[in-house]
Write a protein that holds these residues in place. Structure first.
Motif, PDB file in Angstrom:
ATOM      1  N   LEU A  29     -10.763  -4.234 -20.611  1.00 31.82           N
ATOM      2  CA  LEU A  29      -9.822  -5.271 -20.187  1.00 31.82           C
ATOM      3  C   LEU A  29      -8.514  -4.650 -19.718  1.00 31.82           C
ATOM      4  CD1 LEU A  29      -9.711  -8.382 -20.089  1.00 31.82           C
ATOM      5  CD2 LEU A  29      -8.533  -8.293 -22.283  1.00 31.82           C
ATOM      6  N   LEU A  30      -8.069  -3.597 -20.384  1.00 26.57           N
ATOM      7  CA  LEU A  30      -6.829  -2.939 -19.982  1.00 26.57           C
ATOM      8  C   LEU A  30      -6.996  -2.140 -18.689  1.00 26.57           C
ATOM      9  CD1 LEU A  30      -5.499  -1.660 -23.415  1.00 26.57           C
ATOM     10  CD2 LEU A  30      -4.569  -3.507 -22.021  1.00 26.57           C
ATOM     11  N   LEU A  31      -8.164  -1.562 -18.478  1.00 27.98           N
ATOM     12  CA  LEU A  31      -8.379  -0.734 -17.288  1.00 27.98           C
ATOM     13  C   LEU A  31      -8.820  -1.527 -16.058  1.00 27.98           C
ATOM     14  CD1 LEU A  31     -10.092   2.440 -18.753  1.00 27.98           C
ATOM     15  CD2 LEU A  31      -7.726   2.136 -18.067  1.00 27.98           C
ATOM     16  N   MET A  32      -9.227  -2.784 -16.229  1.00 30.04           N
ATOM     17  CA  MET A  32      -9.730  -3.564 -15.097  1.00 30.04           C
ATOM     18  C   MET A  32      -8.726  -3.691 -13.953  1.00 30.04           C
ATOM     19  SD  MET A  32     -12.197  -5.097 -13.684  1.00 30.04           S
ATOM     20  CE  MET A  32     -13.403  -5.484 -14.900  1.00 30.04           C
ATOM     21  N   PRO A  33      -7.445  -3.964 -14.182  1.00 27.48           N
ATOM     22  CA  PRO A  33      -6.518  -4.033 -13.041  1.00 27.48           C
ATOM     23  C   PRO A  33      -6.398  -2.706 -12.291  1.00 27.48           C
ATOM     24  CG  PRO A  33      -5.529  -5.028 -14.978  1.00 27.48           C
ATOM     25  CD  PRO A  33      -6.796  -4.384 -15.422  1.00 27.48           C
ATOM     26  N   TRP A  34      -6.460  -1.588 -13.004  1.00 30.35           N
ATOM     27  CA  TRP A  34      -6.383  -0.288 -12.345  1.00 30.35           C
ATOM     28  C   TRP A  34      -7.614  -0.056 -11.470  1.00 30.35           C
ATOM     29  CZ3 TRP A  34      -2.139   2.642 -12.324  1.00 30.35           C
ATOM     30  CH2 TRP A  34      -1.175   2.368 -13.276  1.00 30.35           C
ATOM     31  N   VAL A  35      -8.779  -0.391 -11.984  1.00 36.90           N
ATOM     32  CA  VAL A  35     -10.021  -0.203 -11.210  1.00 36.90           C
ATOM     33  C   VAL A  35     -10.016  -1.103  -9.978  1.00 36.90           C
ATOM     34  CG1 VAL A  35     -12.523  -0.498 -11.285  1.00 36.90           C
ATOM     35  CG2 VAL A  35     -11.348   0.543 -13.209  1.00 36.90           C
ATOM     36  N   ALA A  36      -9.600  -2.352 -10.148  1.00 38.76           N
ATOM     37  CA  ALA A  36      -9.545  -3.276  -9.008  1.00 38.76           C
ATOM     38  C   ALA A  36      -8.511  -2.808  -7.989  1.00 38.76           C
ATOM     39  CB  ALA A  36      -9.222  -4.684  -9.491  1.00 38.76           C
ATOM     40  N   GLY A  37      -7.376  -2.312  -8.452  1.00 37.78           N
ATOM     41  CA  GLY A  37      -6.346  -1.821  -7.540  1.00 37.78           C
ATOM     42  C   GLY A  37      -6.802  -0.615  -6.739  1.00 37.78           C
ATOM     43  N   ILE A  38      -7.491   0.313  -7.388  1.00 40.98           N
ATOM     44  CA  ILE A  38      -7.992   1.495  -6.676  1.00 40.98           C
ATOM     45  C   ILE A  38      -9.072   1.091  -5.673  1.00 40.98           C
ATOM     46  CG2 ILE A  38      -9.307   3.626  -6.999  1.00 40.98           C
ATOM     47  CD1 ILE A  38      -7.696   4.077  -9.547  1.00 40.98           C
ATOM     48  N   ALA A  39      -9.919   0.136  -6.042  1.00 36.90           N
ATOM     49  CA  ALA A  39     -10.951  -0.334  -5.105  1.00 36.90           C
ATOM     50  C   ALA A  39     -10.307  -0.992  -3.882  1.00 36.90           C
ATOM     51  CB  ALA A  39     -11.891  -1.307  -5.809  1.00 36.90           C
ATOM     52  N   LEU A  40      -9.273  -1.791  -4.095  1.00 31.26           N
ATOM     53  CA  LEU A  40      -8.577  -2.414  -2.962  1.00 31.26           C
ATOM     54  C   LEU A  40      -7.875  -1.367  -2.104  1.00 31.26           C
ATOM     55  CD1 LEU A  40      -7.076  -5.618  -4.608  1.00 31.26           C
ATOM     56  CD2 LEU A  40      -8.864  -5.488  -2.891  1.00 31.26           C
ATOM     57  N   LEU A  41      -7.283  -0.361  -2.731  1.00 32.91           N
ATOM     58  CA  LEU A  41      -6.610   0.694  -1.984  1.00 32.91           C
ATOM     59  C   LEU A  41      -7.597   1.457  -1.104  1.00 32.91           C
ATOM     60  CD1 LEU A  41      -3.963   2.360  -1.577  1.00 32.91           C
ATOM     61  CD2 LEU A  41      -4.812   3.833  -3.400  1.00 32.91           C
ATOM     62  N   PHE A  42      -8.762   1.802  -1.666  1.00 34.08           N
ATOM     63  CA  PHE A  42      -9.760   2.526  -0.878  1.00 34.08           C
ATOM     64  C   PHE A  42     -10.327   1.661   0.249  1.00 34.08           C
ATOM     65  CE2 PHE A  42     -10.903   5.685  -4.464  1.00 34.08           C
ATOM     66  CZ  PHE A  42      -9.850   6.492  -4.079  1.00 34.08           C
ATOM     67  N   SER A  43     -10.537   0.375  -0.004  1.00 34.80           N
ATOM     68  CA  SER A  43     -11.055  -0.489   1.064  1.00 34.80           C
ATOM     69  C   SER A  43     -10.014  -0.662   2.165  1.00 34.80           C
ATOM     70  CB  SER A  43     -11.490  -1.833   0.501  1.00 34.80           C
ATOM     71  OG  SER A  43     -10.376  -2.518  -0.036  1.00 34.80           O
ATOM     72  N   PHE A  44      -8.746  -0.747   1.800  1.00 32.82           N
ATOM     73  CA  PHE A  44      -7.677  -0.840   2.809  1.00 32.82           C
ATOM     74  C   PHE A  44      -7.615   0.445   3.634  1.00 32.82           C
ATOM     75  CE2 PHE A  44      -3.204  -0.185   4.003  1.00 32.82           C
ATOM     76  CZ  PHE A  44      -3.043  -1.267   4.851  1.00 32.82           C
ATOM     77  N   ALA A  45      -7.712   1.595   2.964  1.00 32.45           N
ATOM     78  CA  ALA A  45      -7.693   2.871   3.679  1.00 32.45           C
ATOM     79  C   ALA A  45      -8.899   2.991   4.615  1.00 32.45           C
ATOM     80  CB  ALA A  45      -7.676   4.028   2.689  1.00 32.45           C
ATOM     81  N   GLY A  46     -10.060   2.506   4.186  1.00 34.52           N
ATOM     82  CA  GLY A  46     -11.241   2.531   5.053  1.00 34.52           C
ATOM     83  C   GLY A  46     -11.078   1.635   6.264  1.00 34.52           C
ATOM     84  N   ALA A  47     -10.476   0.462   6.077  1.00 29.58           N
ATOM     85  CA  ALA A  47     -10.245  -0.447   7.204  1.00 29.58           C
ATOM     86  C   ALA A  47      -9.258   0.152   8.194  1.00 29.58           C
ATOM     87  CB  ALA A  47      -9.749  -1.797   6.694  1.00 29.58           C
ATOM     88  N   VAL A  48      -8.196   0.766   7.690  1.00 30.08           N
ATOM     89  CA  VAL A  48      -7.214   1.398   8.574  1.00 30.08           C
ATOM     90  C   VAL A  48      -7.859   2.560   9.324  1.00 30.08           C
ATOM     91  CG1 VAL A  48      -5.095   2.783   8.593  1.00 30.08           C
ATOM     92  CG2 VAL A  48      -5.206   0.685   7.256  1.00 30.08           C
ATOM     93  N   SER A  49      -8.688   3.336   8.646  1.00 28.35           N
ATOM     94  CA  SER A  49      -9.363   4.453   9.300  1.00 28.35           C
ATOM     95  C   SER A  49     -10.312   3.963  10.387  1.00 28.35           C
ATOM     96  CB  SER A  49     -10.126   5.259   8.256  1.00 28.35           C
ATOM     97  OG  SER A  49     -10.887   6.263   8.861  1.00 28.35           O
ATOM     98  N   THR A  50     -11.018   2.884  10.107  1.00 28.09           N
ATOM     99  CA  THR A  50     -11.942   2.338  11.103  1.00 28.09           C
ATOM    100  C   THR A  50     -11.189   1.818  12.319  1.00 28.09           C
ATOM    101  OG1 THR A  50     -13.514   1.750   9.382  1.00 28.09           O
ATOM    102  CG2 THR A  50     -13.757   0.644  11.503  1.00 28.09           C
TER     103      THR A  50
END
Length: 85
Positions: A29-50
């Motif tokens: 429960l404590l780590l879930m926001p960090w995992v979701a934030g990193i997933a969003l960051l990587f998806s944003f970086a992938g979209a910008v790269s594309t």
């Protein structure tokens, strides 16, 4: 083994499972926001790269015609003298 000892053993096992399960749940429960934030960051970086590489990607490499080849023909990609129509 007496019935009281068996009940005590089962009670201890169930308490250990509940404690470990609740600790695992709290850590998740404590780590879930960090995992979701990193997933969003990587998806944003992938979209910008594309988008930065072009919407349809880079154009295919154009093979220049050989010297002395008739118009509309290119050299074979293996480097031989055979022309490809």
């Amino acid at each position: 083994m007496s019935p009281a000892a068996a009940a005590s053993m089962l009670l201890g096992a169930s308490m250990a499972l509940m404690l470990c399960g609740s600790v695992t749940f709290a850590i998740g429960l404590l780590l879930m926001p960090w995992v979701a934030g990193i997933a969003l960051l990587f998806s944003f970086a992938g979209a910008v790269s594309t988008l930065s590489s072009g919407f349809f990607g880079k154009p295919a490499a154009v093979i220049p015609p050989c010297k002395g080849a008739p118009p509309g023909r290119i050299c074979s990609p293996i480097g031989s003298d055979v022309l490809v129509p």
